[in-house]
Design a protein around this motif. Structure first.
Motif, PDB file in Angstrom:
ATOM      1  N   UNK A 198       0.830  -1.209   0.000  1.00 25.27           N
ATOM      2  CA  UNK A 198       0.000   0.000   0.000  1.00 25.27           C
ATOM      3  C   UNK A 198       0.862   1.256   0.000  1.00 25.27           C
ATOM      4  N   UNK A 199       2.050   1.137   0.582  1.00 24.50           N
ATOM      5  CA  UNK A 199       2.976   2.256   0.666  1.00 24.50           C
ATOM      6  C   UNK A 199       3.782   2.425  -0.628  1.00 24.50           C
ATOM      7  N   UNK A 200       3.617   1.482  -1.544  1.00 23.33           N
ATOM      8  CA  UNK A 200       4.356   1.550  -2.799  1.00 23.33           C
ATOM      9  C   UNK A 200       5.794   1.106  -2.704  1.00 23.33           C
ATOM     10  N   UNK A 201       6.161   0.447  -1.582  1.00 24.37           N
ATOM     11  CA  UNK A 201       7.534  -0.028  -1.400  1.00 24.37           C
ATOM     12  C   UNK A 201       7.497  -1.480  -0.919  1.00 24.37           C
ATOM     13  N   UNK A 202       7.108  -2.402  -1.784  1.00 22.68           N
ATOM     14  CA  UNK A 202       6.895  -3.789  -1.366  1.00 22.68           C
ATOM     15  C   UNK A 202       8.186  -4.487  -0.955  1.00 22.68           C
ATOM     16  N   UNK A 203       8.016  -5.521  -0.142  1.00 23.26           N
ATOM     17  CA  UNK A 203       9.174  -6.344   0.228  1.00 23.26           C
ATOM     18  C   UNK A 203       9.720  -7.047  -1.004  1.00 23.26           C
ATOM     19  N   UNK A 204      11.049  -7.048  -1.111  1.00 26.79           N
ATOM     20  CA  UNK A 204      11.719  -7.738  -2.203  1.00 26.79           C
ATOM     21  C   UNK A 204      11.687  -9.243  -1.991  1.00 26.79           C
ATOM     22  N   UNK A 205      11.776  -9.660  -0.727  1.00 29.45           N
ATOM     23  CA  UNK A 205      11.893 -11.091  -0.426  1.00 29.45           C
ATOM     24  C   UNK A 205      11.570 -11.317   1.050  1.00 29.45           C
ATOM     25  N   UNK A 206      11.067 -12.506   1.351  1.00 26.78           N
ATOM     26  CA  UNK A 206      10.873 -12.935   2.738  1.00 26.78           C
ATOM     27  C   UNK A 206      11.878 -14.043   3.028  1.00 26.78           C
ATOM     28  N   UNK A 207      12.654 -13.864   4.080  1.00 23.20           N
ATOM     29  CA  UNK A 207      13.599 -14.882   4.545  1.00 23.20           C
ATOM     30  C   UNK A 207      13.062 -15.421   5.866  1.00 23.20           C
ATOM     31  N   UNK A 208      13.111 -16.717   6.046  1.00 23.23           N
ATOM     32  CA  UNK A 208      12.571 -17.334   7.266  1.00 23.23           C
ATOM     33  C   UNK A 208      13.526 -18.418   7.734  1.00 23.23           C
ATOM     34  N   UNK A 209      13.557 -18.676   9.048  1.00 18.60           N
ATOM     35  CA  UNK A 209      14.436 -19.755   9.484  1.00 18.60           C
ATOM     36  C   UNK A 209      13.671 -21.040   9.773  1.00 18.60           C
ATOM     37  N   UNK A 262      13.166 -17.255   0.834  1.00 22.48           N
ATOM     38  CA  UNK A 262      14.394 -18.034   0.980  1.00 22.48           C
ATOM     39  C   UNK A 262      14.486 -18.564   2.409  1.00 22.48           C
ATOM     40  N   UNK A 263      14.877 -19.827   2.528  1.00 21.59           N
ATOM     41  CA  UNK A 263      15.110 -20.438   3.836  1.00 21.59           C
ATOM     42  C   UNK A 263      16.504 -20.090   4.335  1.00 21.59           C
ATOM     43  N   UNK A 264      16.583 -19.590   5.567  1.00 21.34           N
ATOM     44  CA  UNK A 264      17.861 -19.403   6.264  1.00 21.34           C
ATOM     45  C   UNK A 264      18.033 -20.600   7.199  1.00 21.34           C
ATOM     46  N   UNK A 265      18.946 -21.506   6.865  1.00 21.72           N
ATOM     47  CA  UNK A 265      19.172 -22.718   7.653  1.00 21.72           C
ATOM     48  C   UNK A 265      20.232 -22.419   8.703  1.00 21.72           C
ATOM     49  N   UNK A 266      19.863 -22.480   9.981  1.00 18.51           N
ATOM     50  CA  UNK A 266      20.761 -22.040  11.059  1.00 18.51           C
ATOM     51  C   UNK A 266      21.397 -23.208  11.797  1.00 18.51           C
ATOM     52  N   UNK A 267      21.428 -24.356  11.158  1.00 19.06           N
ATOM     53  CA  UNK A 267      22.182 -25.508  11.635  1.00 19.06           C
ATOM     54  C   UNK A 267      23.212 -25.865  10.558  1.00 19.06           C
ATOM     55  N   UNK A 268      24.127 -26.805  10.836  1.00 13.41           N
ATOM     56  CA  UNK A 268      25.121 -27.137   9.811  1.00 13.41           C
ATOM     57  C   UNK A 268      24.482 -27.776   8.586  1.00 13.41           C
ATOM     58  N   UNK A 269      25.178 -27.707   7.470  1.00 13.02           N
ATOM     59  CA  UNK A 269      24.699 -28.348   6.249  1.00 13.02           C
ATOM     60  C   UNK A 269      24.529 -29.844   6.454  1.00 13.02           C
ATOM     61  N   UNK A 270      25.366 -30.437   7.294  1.00 15.85           N
ATOM     62  CA  UNK A 270      25.251 -31.870   7.578  1.00 15.85           C
ATOM     63  C   UNK A 270      23.882 -32.214   8.151  1.00 15.85           C
ATOM     64  N   UNK A 271      23.343 -31.355   9.013  1.00 12.68           N
ATOM     65  CA  UNK A 271      22.008 -31.592   9.586  1.00 12.68           C
ATOM     66  C   UNK A 271      20.929 -31.392   8.539  1.00 12.68           C
ATOM     67  N   UNK A 272      21.117 -30.423   7.649  1.00  8.06           N
ATOM     68  CA  UNK A 272      20.203 -30.273   6.520  1.00  8.06           C
ATOM     69  C   UNK A 272      20.164 -31.589   5.739  1.00  8.06           C
ATOM     70  N   UNK A 273      21.343 -32.191   5.564  1.00  6.42           N
ATOM     71  CA  UNK A 273      21.424 -33.462   4.863  1.00  6.42           C
ATOM     72  C   UNK A 273      20.733 -34.589   5.601  1.00  6.42           C
TER      73      UNK A 273
END
Length: 451
Positions: free
Chosen positions: A98-109, A127-138
């Motif tokens: 409504x303000x004419x300045x929309x969010x470019x992206x939403x990042x969430x953990x 975009x997902x922000x993964x806050x554990x090691x990549x090994x845990x993502x795996x």
């Protein structure tokens, strides 16, 4: 160029807020406006310590929940967080449009997949922000794809040392309390969301390429961008000395520990801390206290509950040799040259902070991802030792581990040398021309720029 503005949605726990704020600061240094959204249960306790250089580009806003994070009815809190958080995201997006300045992206953990579902409905890239090691993502990825059974005694996965069942996150265990039964389905929801994208989904990860090269290679179904360590610059590459804290402590720190550290010899102090969430059984606290008395070395021990500190049976003996405080700036402590060892639960933030500081570890994992992190520290990164897997780790075992790290023998020297190697790699990653810096630029150019 149009203003780039990210809405960063984070779970209201300290271990989620810290890397989220640090990611916001990395983006702000590149001129991106960031609004951090979390629940009032966190912001009401948060000490606003962001350095002035970030004030114009980072806002922290909140939405109320019916229950605080500390409630006994945790499943109810999580359900309420999802319902009210979804509404808060919808309202925030509508207001900006409504303000004419929309969010470019939403990042969430990782515990906030509902934010991604809201973003998809609203037509906002996410975009997902993964806050554990990549090994845990795996680990979670391979579970999602039915590539292993958590009941197996031995589990072999790419990029991870051979795991025993007890090395998996506690949420896979039969002993996992029912109040945390939502965790695995929530984490799996992340993969369903990522797989629903039209193009190869991007995930930013709080790790660095040299540390987890094989785990990152294995997960090429997604575009994993290691952009860590997400640690204040003053204690990493030093490019911004004013960036000396995460900026959102939920617990008041205790300020008189630095004089104690300054008075100690180089690499002589044992630092003991178990994060913002873990609560140790009384018998475990007593075992740690006994070990610290017996080891006869200076120590700094964070005991959050002041009443628990007063009840320690060997309180007077402890006070003769070390210092017990209720909170401290952990990255500041780990970066001090007098610290020679870190006794930790091996939460990912603490583990990554120890790696970035080059401090070897004695791991006493408690729950969540901590057992897996401890396995990585001991068997993959070889910069620490894990105490024997017992419900209560006895003083004898803690003393054994402390001596192994601190006695100056061959094993001790190897661990210390390896820890310093990881410290140097972490600094190189975030410095100009480093892998994490390059991945952050990719995120800004290809993801934010095209949002």
């Amino acid at each position: 160029m149009a203003e780039k503005h990210i809405l960063l949605v984070t779970f209201p726990g300290q271990g989620h807020i810290n890397p989220s704020l640090q990611f916001a600061k990395r983006l702000a240094k590149h001129g991106v406006k960031v609004t951090v959204l979390t629940s009032t249960s966190a912001t009401a306790r948060m000490s606003q310590t962001l350095s002035p250089s970030f004030h114009s580009l980072i806002d922290v806003v909140s939405f109320p929940t019916a229950l605080p994070l500390s409630t006994q009815d945790f499943p109810k809190f999580v359900e309420d967080l999802s319902d009210r958080g979804t509404k808060a995201v919808e309202d925030a997006v509508a207001a900006k449009r409504a303000d004419g300045r929309p969010y470019t992206r939403i990042v969430y953990n990782l515990l906030m997949p509902w934010a991604a579902r809201a973003a998809r409905r609203l037509g906002v890239p996410f975009t997902l922000l993964w806050i554990q090691p990549a090994a845990l993502f795996g680990v979670y990825f391979h579970y999602y794809n039915k590539n292993f059974d958590p009941s197996d005694e031995v589990i072999e996965l790419p990029g991870v040392p051979r795991l025993r069942r007890g090395d998996l996150p506690s949420f896979f265990m039969e002993t996992n309390p029912s109040v945390y039964s939502f965790v695995i389905p929530t984490l799996i929801d992340n993969f369903e969301i990522l797989d629903g994208e039209d193009e190869r989904a991007t995930v930013v990860v709080n790790t660095f390429a040299a540390l987890e090269a094989e785990a990152l290679r294995d997960l090429d179904k997604y575009r994993l961008l290691p952009i860590g360590p997400l640690i204040p610059s003053a204690f990493l590459e030093g490019a911004d000395p004013s960036d000396a804290s995460f900026g959102g402590d939920l617990i008041q720190k205790f300020d008189d520990y630095m004089q104690f550290l300054e008075s100690a010899e180089r690499e002589s102090v044992i630092y003991v801390a178990f994060g913002s969430y873990s609560e140790l059984p009384r018998s475990q606290t007593e075992a740690i206290a006994e070990a610290l008395v017996r080891i006869r070395r200076p120590f700094l021990w964070v005991v959050r509950d002041s009443e628990e500190k007063e009840k320690l049976s060997c309180k007077e003996e402890l006070e003769k040799r070390g210092k017990v405080v209720n909170w401290c700036n952990q990255v500041e402590v780990l970066s001090h040259p007098s610290v020679g060892c870190f006794v930790t639960h091996c939460g990912w933030n603490s583990t990554l902070e120890s790696l970035a500081a080059g401090v070897p570890v004695v791991a006493l994992p408690q729950w969540s991802d901590q057992s897996t992190n401890a396995k990585l520290v001991e068997d993959l990164w070889r910069c620490g030792v894990r105490a024997a897997k017992e419900e209560i780790v006895e003083a004898d075992e803690i003393v054994r581990c402390l001596e192994m790290v601190m006695d100056g023998g061959d094993e001790s020297r190897k661990m210390r040398k390896t820890a310093k190697k990881w410290r140097d790699s972490a600094r190189e990653a975030v410095d100009d021309g480093g892998t994490s810096q390059g991945n952050l630029s990719f995120f800004l150019d290809q993801i934010v720029g095209g949002g």
